[in-house]
Structure formats: C-alpha cells, structure tokens
Design an enzyme around this catalytic site. Sequence first.
Site, PDB file in Angstrom:
ATOM      1  N   LYS A 111      70.725 -13.819  22.721  1.00 21.12           N
ATOM      2  CA  LYS A 111      69.995 -13.814  21.455  1.00 21.12           C
ATOM      3  C   LYS A 111      69.874 -12.414  20.842  1.00 21.12           C
ATOM      4  O   LYS A 111      69.832 -12.271  19.623  1.00 21.12           O
ATOM      5  CB  LYS A 111      68.599 -14.407  21.651  1.00 21.12           C
ATOM      6  CG  LYS A 111      68.589 -15.894  22.015  1.00 21.12           C
ATOM      7  CD  LYS A 111      67.157 -16.409  22.116  1.00 21.12           C
ATOM      8  CE  LYS A 111      67.035 -17.650  22.971  1.00 21.12           C
ATOM      9  NZ  LYS A 111      67.632 -18.861  22.406  1.00 21.12           N
ATOM     10  N   GLU A 154      68.987 -18.249  16.298  1.00 21.33           N
ATOM     11  CA  GLU A 154      70.106 -18.249  17.235  1.00 21.33           C
ATOM     12  C   GLU A 154      71.169 -19.200  16.708  1.00 21.33           C
ATOM     13  O   GLU A 154      70.926 -19.971  15.781  1.00 21.33           O
ATOM     14  CB  GLU A 154      69.659 -18.703  18.629  1.00 21.33           C
ATOM     15  CG  GLU A 154      69.189 -20.154  18.682  1.00 21.33           C
ATOM     16  CD  GLU A 154      69.187 -20.731  20.096  1.00 21.33           C
ATOM     17  OE1 GLU A 154      69.751 -20.111  21.013  1.00 21.33           O
ATOM     18  OE2 GLU A 154      68.626 -21.829  20.264  1.00 21.33           O
ATOM     19  N   ARG A 213      78.102 -25.282  19.825  1.00 20.06           N
ATOM     20  CA  ARG A 213      78.507 -26.572  20.397  1.00 20.06           C
ATOM     21  C   ARG A 213      78.012 -27.686  19.482  1.00 20.06           C
ATOM     22  O   ARG A 213      77.333 -27.413  18.496  1.00 20.06           O
ATOM     23  CB  ARG A 213      77.856 -26.741  21.774  1.00 20.06           C
ATOM     24  CG  ARG A 213      76.325 -26.578  21.682  1.00 20.06           C
ATOM     25  CD  ARG A 213      75.620 -26.935  22.950  1.00 20.06           C
ATOM     26  NE  ARG A 213      74.275 -26.401  23.015  1.00 20.06           N
ATOM     27  CZ  ARG A 213      73.193 -26.953  22.512  1.00 20.06           C
ATOM     28  NH1 ARG A 213      73.289 -28.090  21.850  1.00 20.06           N
ATOM     29  NH2 ARG A 213      72.013 -26.393  22.639  1.00 20.06           N
TER      30      ARG A 213
HETATM   31  P1  ADP Z   1      69.678 -29.166  20.928  1.00 23.72           P
HETATM   32  O1  ADP Z   1      69.284 -28.391  19.728  1.00 23.72           O
HETATM   33  O2  ADP Z   1      71.074 -29.634  20.940  1.00 23.72           O
HETATM   34  O3  ADP Z   1      68.689 -30.191  21.285  1.00 23.72           O
HETATM   35  P2  ADP Z   1      68.736 -27.930  23.302  1.00 23.72           P
HETATM   36  O4  ADP Z   1      68.401 -26.488  23.388  1.00 23.72           O
HETATM   37  O5  ADP Z   1      67.623 -28.894  23.360  1.00 23.72           O
HETATM   38  O6  ADP Z   1      69.604 -28.064  22.016  1.00 23.72           O
HETATM   39  O7  ADP Z   1      69.771 -28.247  24.454  1.00 23.72           O
HETATM   40  C1  ADP Z   1      70.658 -29.333  24.422  1.00 23.72           C
HETATM   41  C2  ADP Z   1      71.161 -29.599  25.785  1.00 23.72           C
HETATM   42  O8  ADP Z   1      71.652 -28.438  26.377  1.00 23.72           O
HETATM   43  C3  ADP Z   1      70.110 -30.140  26.701  1.00 23.72           C
HETATM   44  O9  ADP Z   1      70.697 -31.081  27.536  1.00 23.72           O
HETATM   45  C4  ADP Z   1      69.650 -28.926  27.457  1.00 23.72           C
HETATM   46  O10 ADP Z   1      69.154 -29.304  28.714  1.00 23.72           O
HETATM   47  C5  ADP Z   1      70.933 -28.151  27.543  1.00 23.72           C
HETATM   48  N1  ADP Z   1      70.744 -26.716  27.559  1.00 23.72           N
HETATM   49  C6  ADP Z   1      70.271 -25.928  26.597  1.00 23.72           C
HETATM   50  N2  ADP Z   1      70.302 -24.646  26.947  1.00 23.72           N
HETATM   51  C7  ADP Z   1      70.814 -24.597  28.177  1.00 23.72           C
HETATM   52  C8  ADP Z   1      71.116 -23.543  29.094  1.00 23.72           C
HETATM   53  N3  ADP Z   1      70.905 -22.270  28.795  1.00 23.72           N
HETATM   54  N4  ADP Z   1      71.643 -23.865  30.278  1.00 23.72           N
HETATM   55  C9  ADP Z   1      71.881 -25.148  30.592  1.00 23.72           C
HETATM   56  N5  ADP Z   1      71.625 -26.170  29.758  1.00 23.72           N
HETATM   57  C10 ADP Z   1      71.095 -25.914  28.581  1.00 23.72           C
HETATM   58  P1  ADP Z   2      66.148 -21.941  22.521  1.00 23.96           P
HETATM   59  O1  ADP Z   2      67.400 -21.220  22.908  1.00 23.96           O
HETATM   60  O2  ADP Z   2      65.280 -22.221  23.665  1.00 23.96           O
HETATM   61  O3  ADP Z   2      66.430 -23.094  21.638  1.00 23.96           O
HETATM   62  P2  ADP Z   2      65.123 -20.631  20.126  1.00 23.96           P
HETATM   63  O4  ADP Z   2      65.208 -19.180  19.842  1.00 23.96           O
HETATM   64  O5  ADP Z   2      66.016 -21.508  19.353  1.00 23.96           O
HETATM   65  O6  ADP Z   2      65.333 -20.831  21.682  1.00 23.96           O
HETATM   66  O7  ADP Z   2      63.623 -21.069  19.905  1.00 23.96           O
HETATM   67  C1  ADP Z   2      63.170 -22.331  20.309  1.00 23.96           C
HETATM   68  C2  ADP Z   2      62.009 -22.761  19.421  1.00 23.96           C
HETATM   69  O8  ADP Z   2      60.948 -21.813  19.463  1.00 23.96           O
HETATM   70  C3  ADP Z   2      62.354 -22.857  17.956  1.00 23.96           C
HETATM   71  O9  ADP Z   2      62.915 -24.124  17.649  1.00 23.96           O
HETATM   72  C4  ADP Z   2      61.020 -22.637  17.284  1.00 23.96           C
HETATM   73  O10 ADP Z   2      60.255 -23.815  17.262  1.00 23.96           O
HETATM   74  C5  ADP Z   2      60.329 -21.673  18.201  1.00 23.96           C
HETATM   75  N1  ADP Z   2      60.493 -20.286  17.708  1.00 23.96           N
HETATM   76  C6  ADP Z   2      61.520 -19.470  18.017  1.00 23.96           C
HETATM   77  N2  ADP Z   2      61.378 -18.280  17.409  1.00 23.96           N
HETATM   78  C7  ADP Z   2      60.231 -18.352  16.696  1.00 23.96           C
HETATM   79  C8  ADP Z   2      59.520 -17.437  15.869  1.00 23.96           C
HETATM   80  N3  ADP Z   2      59.953 -16.198  15.659  1.00 23.96           N
HETATM   81  N4  ADP Z   2      58.365 -17.845  15.305  1.00 23.96           N
HETATM   82  C9  ADP Z   2      57.898 -19.088  15.521  1.00 23.96           C
HETATM   83  N5  ADP Z   2      58.505 -19.984  16.300  1.00 23.96           N
HETATM   84  C10 ADP Z   2      59.663 -19.628  16.892  1.00 23.96           C
HETATM   85 MG    MG Z   3      67.241 -23.121  19.791  1.00 24.77          MG
END
Ligand code: ADP
Ligand code: ADP
Ligand code: MG
Length: 666
Positions: free
Chosen positions: A116, A293, A297
């Site tokens: 990130k 981010e 995929r």
């Molecule tokens: P989406 O926006 O597609 O819902 P998620 O972050 O919820 O994205 O992740 C989708 C799938 O990928 C889920 O099955 C989650 O468990 C898996 N996943 C997400 N991040 C990782 C990671 N860093 N390592 C392994 N699996 C991941």
């Molecule tokens: P992940 O890889 O786990 O999906 P993200 O960076 O996409 O991580 O963040 C996951 C969730 O956390 C976002 O969907 C949002 O709801 C919350 N989030 C992330 N960054 C912020 C922010 N700067 N302020 C408020 N909420 C946030």
């Molecule tokens: Mg995310």
Amino acid sequence: MFDKILIANRGEIACRVIMTARKMGVRTVAVYSDADAQSQHVSLADEAVHIGPSPVAESYLQADRIIQAALDTGAQAIHPGYGFLSENPDFVREVGAAGLTFIGPSASAIDAMGLKDAAKSLMVEAGVPVVPGYQGSNQDPAFLAAEADKIGYPILIKARAGGGGKGMRLVENPADFKSEFEAAQREGQSSFGDPICLIEKYIAQPRHVEIQVFGDQHGNVVHLFERDCSLQRRYQKVIEEAPAPDMPPAVRAAMGQAAVEAAKAIGYVGAGTVEFIADGSDGLKEDGFWFMEMNTRLQVEHPVTEAITGLDLVALQLRVAAGDALPFCQDDLSIDGWAFEARIYAEDVPKGFLPAIGTLNHLAFPAGTTFETGSVRIDSGIRSGDDISPFYDPMIAKVIVHGPDRRTALKMLTAALAQCHVGGATTNIAFLSALSKHTGFQAGNVDTNLIARDLDGLIDATTPVDHIIAAASVLSLGLVPTASGDPWQSLANWRHWSNATYTSRILHDAEVILRKIEPLSDGRFVVHDGDTSRTIGIVHKAGTQYTLDLDGVQSTLDLVVQDRSIFAFQDGRSFAFEIPDPLAGHAEGADGGDNVFAPMPGMVTIVSAKPGQSVTEGDSLFVLEAMKMEHALPAPRDGIVAEVLVQPGMQVVDGDLLLQMEPEDE
Ligand code: ADP
Ligand code: ADP
Ligand code: MG
C-alpha cells in the site's frame, strides 16, 4: 482463444469461472484439496487434479503443483480467481516461465500495487489524489507519532502488506498511538510477514467507493463505473451495490478518470479495482475522494457491475488474456438500473460473527440465474449436503439482485434473502435481511460505520417466537404431513391419535422446550405452554411451504424435517430445532428401571422381547418407527422380561408402557 484453462481456486469463484469458460467453448481443469474432493467446482470442471491436503498452504497455495497440473493436462492459461495466489507476483512469473498465460495483470503491475505504501507513492506521481498521510520507510514510533500529529486525529495505521481488513488500527487519541502502532506491526508481521506500516488520515463519515477498471494488451483502459461497498464490518464488505447512491455525474467521471490514470500508470491489463475512500459527510464531491489501494484481480463483488453493465467480466478477462482488444470503448458503456450483492456466510452473528462450520443438510435458494446476470442471481460453490469446513472462507453464496432503480432492487434483495434457506450451519442471513430493511441504508445514507453504529438493532434475536415453537412442536410429533413425508400416513396417524394430548419435546440451542399438544377434530392443534394456550393450524402448501394459522392469523413459513432436525424459515429468519434422541433420553430415565416406555409416538414394527426371556442391558427389545426413522428400544437393565404389552403394528404414544421386567432380586 484458449482451448483449455486451469482454475487455481475453489468454491464459488472457481464455479463462476468454469461456467463462463464453458459458455465460450473453453475446456476447464479444476484443482482440489482433500477436503474438496467431492465439491461442486470439481464436478463442474471437465477435468480435476488433486493438489494436496486440505490446509491452503499445502494445496491452493502450492504454486508448483498447480502449474504442473496445468502442464500435465495441457491447459494453456491459469485463472487465479480471488484470494489465494491471485495477487502473488512470483506466481505470475512462474506461470509465465512455464510457458503458460496468467489470466490477469503482469507481475510488475501486481508488484507496483502489492504494497500500500509504494502504491500510494506511485499514485501521487500519477496525479491521483491519495489519502493524506505518511507512507515512507521511517518506522520510528516517535517520528510516526509526530507525523500523526501533523495529519490530525483520528488517524488510521495500516500494515502496508495487509488485506482483507487485517493489520488496520484506528487511533482517535494520540496517547494510544504507540500501542496501536505496535499492534498493527505485529499483525502485519504475523499475517503477511511484513511489519511495515503507513499512517493516514481517517476520513470522517467514510464511504468506500471503488471503480472497476479493465485494460487490454493494446493500451486501452476503460472503467466500468463504481461500486459502493460502504456497508462493512471491521473493514470487510457485507453488502455492495452499483452504482453508488447519490453519485453526481461529475464525481463519477472524476473518479473513473482517476482510476483509469492509476491503471495506465502501471500498464494494467485485465480486470482490476481501484478503491477510493470518500468523505460522505456532505455528499460526494470531486475533491472529496482519495485512493486507498488497487486490487489487481477480479473482486468478490464484481457481479453487481456485471448486472448494471450487462457484461461478463470473466469472459472479458479471458478475451483480454488471449490478446483480444476490448470490444468497446468508454463511450459505449452505460449504467442500466441498480444492483446489490449480499454475501451469505456461515457465521454466528450474535456471537460476534464467529465463523461457523457444519454440513448444509438443507439448502434452498430463490429461483434465479447462476453465474449470469438476471434479476436474481445466486453465485455459490456449495450444494446441499456439502460441508462448511474450517479450512476455507465460510462463504455459502452471493445473492445478487438487479432492478430498475435502487428502491426496487433493495426490495428484491430483501425478498431474495427471505428465500435463502440454509439448514445445518448458523448463517448471517437474518443479519443481512435486517440490514436490507435498515432505514438509513434504504435512504442511501451509507457509510462504513453504519453497521457498527446500529449493530444491536441489526442482530436479530435468534430466540424463536411463540408460533415457530408451536409449529416445530407439532411437527416434531409427526402429526402433520411434511415436505419429505407421506401425507397419507401422517393423516392416518392423526386419526388414530385424535383423542389424546401429547407432550412434545424439542431442543433449541441445547435447551429443552416442552409443549402439551391437543389435536382438535378440525385438524388444528391447541398448544399449551404452562397457562398459555394457542390454537394453531398447519397446512402444507407445496415443497417446504406451509400456511400457519395462529389463533386465526395466517402467515406462511417454510418447514423442513430432516432426521432429527427441524428447520423453520420465515421472513429471512431461521430457526433450528433438534428432536432429542429418544434412546439417549430413555436410557437415562429408565436406567436400571423395571419398565420400558415409548419415548415418542410411533408404530411398533418389531417386538423381539418375550415374557420370561433373560435380557442384558442394552439388548434391543422393540423397534419403533417414528419421524420416518426406526428406533431400537433397549433393555433398561439385566434381568427377566415379565410382560410385553404391545404387538407389532400397534400405534403407541409418548409414555405408553411397552414392557415390564421381573422385579430385581435384592
Ligand atoms: P474484495 O474487495 O474482493 O471483497 P477482499 O479484501 O474482501 O476483497 O478479499 C477477497 C478475497 O481475497 C477473500 O477471499 C479474502 O479472504 C482474500 N484476501 C484478501 N487479501 C488477502 C491476502 N492478503 N492474503 C490472502 N487472501 C486475501
Ligand atoms: P484492505 O487491503 O484490507 O482491503 P483497505 O486499505 O482497502 O485495506 O481498507 C479497508 C477498509 O478500511 C476500507 O474499505 C475502508 O472502509 C476503511 N478505510 C481504509 N482507509 C481509510 C481511511 N483513510 N479512512 C477511513 N476509512 C478507511
Ligand atoms: Mg481494500
């Protein structure tokens, strides 16, 4: 186009990819672990290769074995699905080195977005707005605390390698910074093998709005509009929709443009999602969204985009990977109607969303399409009788609805959820159903804290209401025709027993529920619970559907009797009851006693005991047929049979005396 592809995944996404491949005339190879040997994705694929034991590290993350399986079966390309190896650049390189095509972006594009912090720096260069914060390499707590002060609280600490909501910490008070930072570092290290964190401003009243992008190998990149994924719990998506509520066209255009810029900056090919966080406190604004981010995929929630665009994103992935140019340009695309997706999980919501496991003995979904756009679409990799095992994500299905407008689509979601009946594992269906009726959500006032704020109201008490208990109690006695039963036989039983009062005994959450049940001559029943009594009628309509008449008020509900389980479904809520094992109960109550009683109503089919016979405790004396099952009734103790009071073919009721033993010699 490819002749054959391998799908390096399992569950619903593997099935979803297979279905599109099949439509395109592309043959498919599934891979599976021990636990998945009998699973749906294996049976749907043209070929399937076993790749190892159940734990993901020994199967679905075994890049070498998966690539070997592709080579052995002559697959030309690998679709990674989501999760597992889908965002692993080393896997992409190995796939390429083996002479195969990875259906997704290049390793370098994944590399660029994988962490990130680097992704944010890259986006700053590309002119894409990012959330204000610090994403440099200095990890000194004092330095970062000073940066946090500059940013202004509340702030968010994120493990740069994090995903799936893990490794994130919200800090509202500077005094907590150090401990939260250390916790985020630990979580990053333990879950992703990388402790490095970034910090950023926590956006007030955050809305998660993401843009679906698509690139081809000829330099074209388009966006397929936005999805709003603000309904989240602990940073994880629960219900997604497209388009986003109250999205001004100018903001849509600006976000779409920013996402296309982000994709172009890394030479993106295939399906990807650029996630933005927006400040929703005063409506969506052109200068009020920031890059969070990029997910390199296919996303879990891609079907809502398919619904509103009419496109098959997996078909596009295959075409783009095969070298085709995108068959449209930005101006050809438009939004049609509104779509929602709800993720059904095996989880115990009242118990803190604890993942649940179980065998899904009963599984029924509303009529709809599968893996294809339609007004109701059910994407699932699970069939009736399959297990939700502890090895994998406990997702059961995705329910997707597509309507002409938001209000209609949301009503369709509520209706569709009410028709999702899962027996055998605790699910979040009642929670999703309550969420779909939430007034703020209905009004389009979404933000990522909505669920947490109203959690108590959304967590449906799982305590069954009176009429559900009454219906299950009557059903437990076998007094009404059931979906699986033979109505004629039940009717016969009812006639035979019509003058008696019965005691029903069912279990809910290990608690015994007793009711006195008195059949009336018109086919209804009086159900007594202490001093209260209610009159109910249960009429079988079709399948699992019943009409319930409770003191003259009619409602419909779905009832399923399976072995010793009764499942009741009504308005998105579900209740499971157990009929206690008569043997277990009987042995306890009669241990060492002189008498054998019928533990439940039924028909005596076999009498093996004879007067004067010497028996040993546990010997089978009778077989009773009840609830479509045979139950052997054992001798209560060692001794001599004195008297047998029933013959084969006799109907008995709960508590009837069947046999007496000779008194024991003292
Ligand atoms: P989406 O926006 O597609 O819902 P998620 O972050 O919820 O994205 O992740 C989708 C799938 O990928 C889920 O099955 C989650 O468990 C898996 N996943 C997400 N991040 C990782 C990671 N860093 N390592 C392994 N699996 C991941
Ligand atoms: P992940 O890889 O786990 O999906 P993200 O960076 O996409 O991580 O963040 C996951 C969730 O956390 C976002 O969907 C949002 O709801 C919350 N989030 C992330 N960054 C912020 C922010 N700067 N302020 C408020 N909420 C946030
Ligand atoms: Mg995310």
